[in-house]
Design an enzyme around this catalytic site. Structure first.
Site, mmCIF file in Angstrom:
data_model
loop_
_atom_site.group_PDB
_atom_site.id
_atom_site.type_symbol
_atom_site.label_atom_id
_atom_site.label_comp_id
_atom_site.label_asym_id
_atom_site.label_seq_id
_atom_site.Cartn_x
_atom_site.Cartn_y
_atom_site.Cartn_z
ATOM 1 N N SER A 132 -7.668 -10.381 9.080
ATOM 2 C CA SER A 132 -6.922 -10.302 7.798
ATOM 3 C C SER A 132 -7.681 -9.887 6.475
ATOM 4 C CB SER A 132 -6.296 -11.430 7.694
ATOM 5 O OG SER A 132 -5.406 -11.773 8.637
ATOM 6 N N ARG A 243 2.594 0.245 10.118
ATOM 7 C CA ARG A 243 3.468 -0.999 10.055
ATOM 8 C C ARG A 243 4.926 -0.664 10.487
ATOM 9 N NH1 ARG A 243 -0.174 -3.808 5.202
ATOM 10 N NH2 ARG A 243 -1.765 -4.402 6.766
ATOM 11 N N GLY A 339 17.102 -18.612 32.200
ATOM 12 C CA GLY A 339 16.644 -19.944 32.863
ATOM 13 C C GLY A 339 15.644 -19.925 33.698
ATOM 14 N N GLY A 340 15.535 -20.250 35.049
ATOM 15 C CA GLY A 340 14.424 -20.126 36.121
ATOM 16 C C GLY A 340 13.987 -18.843 36.259
ATOM 17 N N GLU A 363 -1.909 -5.124 13.044
ATOM 18 C CA GLU A 363 -1.462 -4.113 11.962
ATOM 19 C C GLU A 363 -1.178 -5.149 10.827
ATOM 20 O OE1 GLU A 363 -0.213 -0.262 12.482
ATOM 21 O OE2 GLU A 363 -1.030 -0.259 14.650
HETATM 22 N N1 CAA Z 1 -2.619 2.021 -0.208
HETATM 23 C C1 CAA Z 1 -3.698 2.509 -0.873
HETATM 24 N N2 CAA Z 1 -4.519 1.535 -1.535
HETATM 25 C C2 CAA Z 1 -4.390 0.310 -1.273
HETATM 26 C C3 CAA Z 1 -3.233 -0.212 -0.441
HETATM 27 C C4 CAA Z 1 -2.386 0.655 -0.119
HETATM 28 N N3 CAA Z 1 -1.270 0.341 0.713
HETATM 29 N N4 CAA Z 1 -3.231 -1.519 -0.556
HETATM 30 C C5 CAA Z 1 -4.521 -2.034 -1.182
HETATM 31 N N5 CAA Z 1 -5.035 -0.778 -1.737
HETATM 32 C C6 CAA Z 1 -6.238 -0.729 -2.496
HETATM 33 C C7 CAA Z 1 -6.075 -1.527 -3.939
HETATM 34 O O1 CAA Z 1 -5.549 -0.666 -4.910
HETATM 35 C C8 CAA Z 1 -7.477 -1.848 -4.109
HETATM 36 O O2 CAA Z 1 -8.176 -0.837 -4.564
HETATM 37 P P1 CAA Z 1 -8.661 -0.900 -6.210
HETATM 38 O O3 CAA Z 1 -9.508 -2.231 -6.325
HETATM 39 O O4 CAA Z 1 -9.680 0.355 -6.369
HETATM 40 O O5 CAA Z 1 -7.240 -0.991 -7.109
HETATM 41 C C9 CAA Z 1 -7.906 -2.278 -2.689
HETATM 42 O O6 CAA Z 1 -7.439 -1.360 -1.768
HETATM 43 C C10 CAA Z 1 -8.415 -3.651 -2.404
HETATM 44 O O7 CAA Z 1 -6.877 -3.935 -2.411
HETATM 45 P P2 CAA Z 1 -6.475 -5.637 -2.866
HETATM 46 O O8 CAA Z 1 -7.304 -6.215 -3.920
HETATM 47 O O9 CAA Z 1 -5.150 -5.845 -2.584
HETATM 48 O O10 CAA Z 1 -7.578 -6.284 -1.438
HETATM 49 P P3 CAA Z 1 -7.301 -7.977 -0.803
HETATM 50 O O11 CAA Z 1 -8.693 -8.187 -0.495
HETATM 51 O O12 CAA Z 1 -6.492 -8.826 -1.740
HETATM 52 O O13 CAA Z 1 -6.314 -7.482 0.442
HETATM 53 C C11 CAA Z 1 -4.844 -7.078 2.001
HETATM 54 C C12 CAA Z 1 -5.498 -6.811 0.788
HETATM 55 C C13 CAA Z 1 -3.156 -6.637 1.766
HETATM 56 C C14 CAA Z 1 -4.848 -8.390 2.158
HETATM 57 C C15 CAA Z 1 -5.464 -6.395 3.158
HETATM 58 O O14 CAA Z 1 -6.829 -6.877 3.382
HETATM 59 C C16 CAA Z 1 -4.810 -6.103 4.546
HETATM 60 O O15 CAA Z 1 -3.991 -5.495 4.671
HETATM 61 N N6 CAA Z 1 -5.443 -6.861 5.502
HETATM 62 C C17 CAA Z 1 -4.915 -6.835 7.033
HETATM 63 C C18 CAA Z 1 -5.699 -5.887 7.613
HETATM 64 C C19 CAA Z 1 -4.699 -5.435 8.761
HETATM 65 O O16 CAA Z 1 -3.806 -5.050 8.860
HETATM 66 N N7 CAA Z 1 -5.632 -5.259 9.853
HETATM 67 C C20 CAA Z 1 -5.212 -4.678 10.935
HETATM 68 C C21 CAA Z 1 -6.128 -4.035 11.943
HETATM 69 S S1 CAA Z 1 -5.720 -2.517 12.607
HETATM 70 C C22 CAA Z 1 -4.847 -2.804 14.133
HETATM 71 O O17 CAA Z 1 -4.363 -3.812 14.261
HETATM 72 C C23 CAA Z 1 -4.749 -1.526 14.925
HETATM 73 C C24 CAA Z 1 -4.382 -1.823 16.273
HETATM 74 O O18 CAA Z 1 -5.131 -1.527 17.094
HETATM 75 C C25 CAA Z 1 -2.996 -2.136 16.888
#
Ligand code: CAA
Length: 379
Positions: A132, A243, A339-340, A363
């Site tokens: 995450s 997503r 059920g079963g 994701e």
């Molecule tokens: N589009 C573009 N840029 C974005 C964005 C978006 N949707 N969301 C955030 N950003 C940018 C922000 O603008 C920021 O940039 P700046 O500092 O330059 O302005 C930068 O990204 C960091 O953003 P945050 O400060 O919001 O970062 P955060 O640490 O608070 O975290 C979060 C954001 C939403 C929690 C993110 O870390 C997240 O989505 N985590 C989950 C990761 C995830 O989904 N992993 C899945 C793995 S892939 C997978 O599962 C694939 C598979 O194989 C099926």
């Protein structure tokens, strides 16, 4: 406001539905049990244009809209979520990002075979200590002038051993935190790149999930996507579309379990009636139908926003949150109704229940979706 699908959407839905029944259903229990990758099925999906659905025909894609993608994901996932995750990752985490942010040379070299289904792609963001908390990338890509030197480990990578093209997020300049991350295209066979053993999973067992190890892998500079330091934004922007795919997968798992439950309720006799005559069962089916319809509308709305060039991050997160929670609730109830019989593999619902769980995790977990949604709410 238009709530009807177009003629084209209906044709695509029928094609995906037929494919799921004729190509995915036979063997789905066996593939789940033996963790067998659906290689033949994925090849056929590529031939049908389902692996590069939204890519422009100029780059070998089908040029369809995101609503069509959602429809196809639902129909495939009703029967086999292990196959649909391959479709989702290739379409939205790999092809979409390459088409939107890649150079012309990257599109010609990497996107065309991926969109045509000749090759499969993987998206490599998660690490042993960065799920995450995706900004905490420990994989490093040191700038060596004409190439990057890539070192580190990625975890839980879908298509881990079957992919040929991997988009890998790695930290180039730790002092810049997430603004120092790059997205690099890594090819199978590059020296120093190894694939770890296959994960033994609760659900989507046919899909191919591995950890990946990079030791001094030389990645040419021309394989970087976007400007220096664009990698984290690339990952986030790409995941927005991903997503919608996983929301639609969850929707399909829920509707698959629901359809099996309706059929079973009409056939199974208890207390001198069918289950469908019992109000306890009728109410369960009513709740399932209502939640599934709501999830479908959220998926279509997020896809429609994307198709119309409007912001869709919050809508995609709402769709994924609601659809994945619906998938979990619906599949648990489907097992209960059966059920079963629901507890044994031949009736499919126990597999759908196991498959549903991952939609609340990958994701972006349900908790991450709530972060994205609440940040928009409180803006
Ligand atoms: N589009 C573009 N840029 C974005 C964005 C978006 N949707 N969301 C955030 N950003 C940018 C922000 O603008 C920021 O940039 P700046 O500092 O330059 O302005 C930068 O990204 C960091 O953003 P945050 O400060 O919001 O970062 P955060 O640490 O608070 O975290 C979060 C954001 C939403 C929690 C993110 O870390 C997240 O989505 N985590 C989950 C990761 C995830 O989904 N992993 C899945 C793995 S892939 C997978 O599962 C694939 C598979 O194989 C099926």
């Amino acid at each position: 406001m238009q709530f009807e699908l177009t003629e084209e959407h209906l044709l695509i839905r029928q094609a995906a539905r037929d494919f799921a029944q004729t190509e995915l259903k036979p063997g789905v229990i066996e593939r789940d049990e033996h963790q067998k990758f659906p290689a033949e099925q994925v090849k056929k999906l590529g031939e049908l244009g389902f692996l590069g659905m939204m890519v422009s025909p100029q780059y070998g894609g089908s040029g369809m809209d995101a609503i069509s993608y959602s429809i196809v994901m639902e129909e495939l996932s009703k029967v086999d979520a292990s196959t649909s995750v391959v479709v989702s990752v290739n379409n939205s985490l790999v092809c979409y990002g390459l088409e939107k942010y890649g150079t012309e040379a990257q599109k010609q070299k990497f996107l065309v075979p991926l969109a045509q289904g000749e090759k499969i792609g993987a998206f490599c963001l998660s690490e042993p200590e960065a799920g995450s908390d995706a900004t905490s990338q420990h994989t490093t890509a040191i700038d060596m002038g004409d190439h990057y030197l890539l070192n580190g480990t990625k975890n839980w990578i879908t298509n881990g051993s079957t992919a040929s093209t991997y988009i890998v997020m790695a930290q180039t300049d730790a002092s810049k935190k997430h603004r120092g991350i790059n997205a690099l295209i890594v090819e199978k066979g590059m020296e120093g790149f190894t694939v770890g053993p296959k994960e033994n999973k609760l659900g989507i067992r046919g899909s191919d999930t591995h950890s990946l190890m990079f030791t001094d892998v030389k990645v040419p500079k021309e394989n970087r996507i976007g400007e220096d330091g664009f990698g984290f934004k690339f990952a986030m922007a790409t995941l927005e579309g991903g997503r919608i795919g996983i929301a639609s997968q969850a929707l399909g798992i829920a509707s698959g379990a629901y359809e099996l439950s309706v059929q079973y309720a009409k056939e199974r006799k208890a207390f001198g009636k069918t289950l469908a005559d019992l109000q306890a069962i009728q109410f369960k089916l009513a709740d399932m139908a209502t939640e599934i319809e709501a999830a479908r509308l959220l998926c279509y709305r997020a896809a429609w926003l994307k198709d119309n060039g409007l912001p869709y991050a919050q809508a995609a997160s709402m769709a994924k949150l609601f659809a994945s929670e619906t998938a979990m609730r619906t599949t648990v109830e489907a097992v209960q109704i059966h059920g079963g019989y629901g507890f044994v593999k031949e009736y499919h619902v126990e597999r759908l229940m196991r498959d549903a769980k991952i939609t609340q995790i990958y994701e972006g977990t349900s908790e991450i979706q709530r972060i994205v949604i609440s940040r928009e709410v409180l803006k």
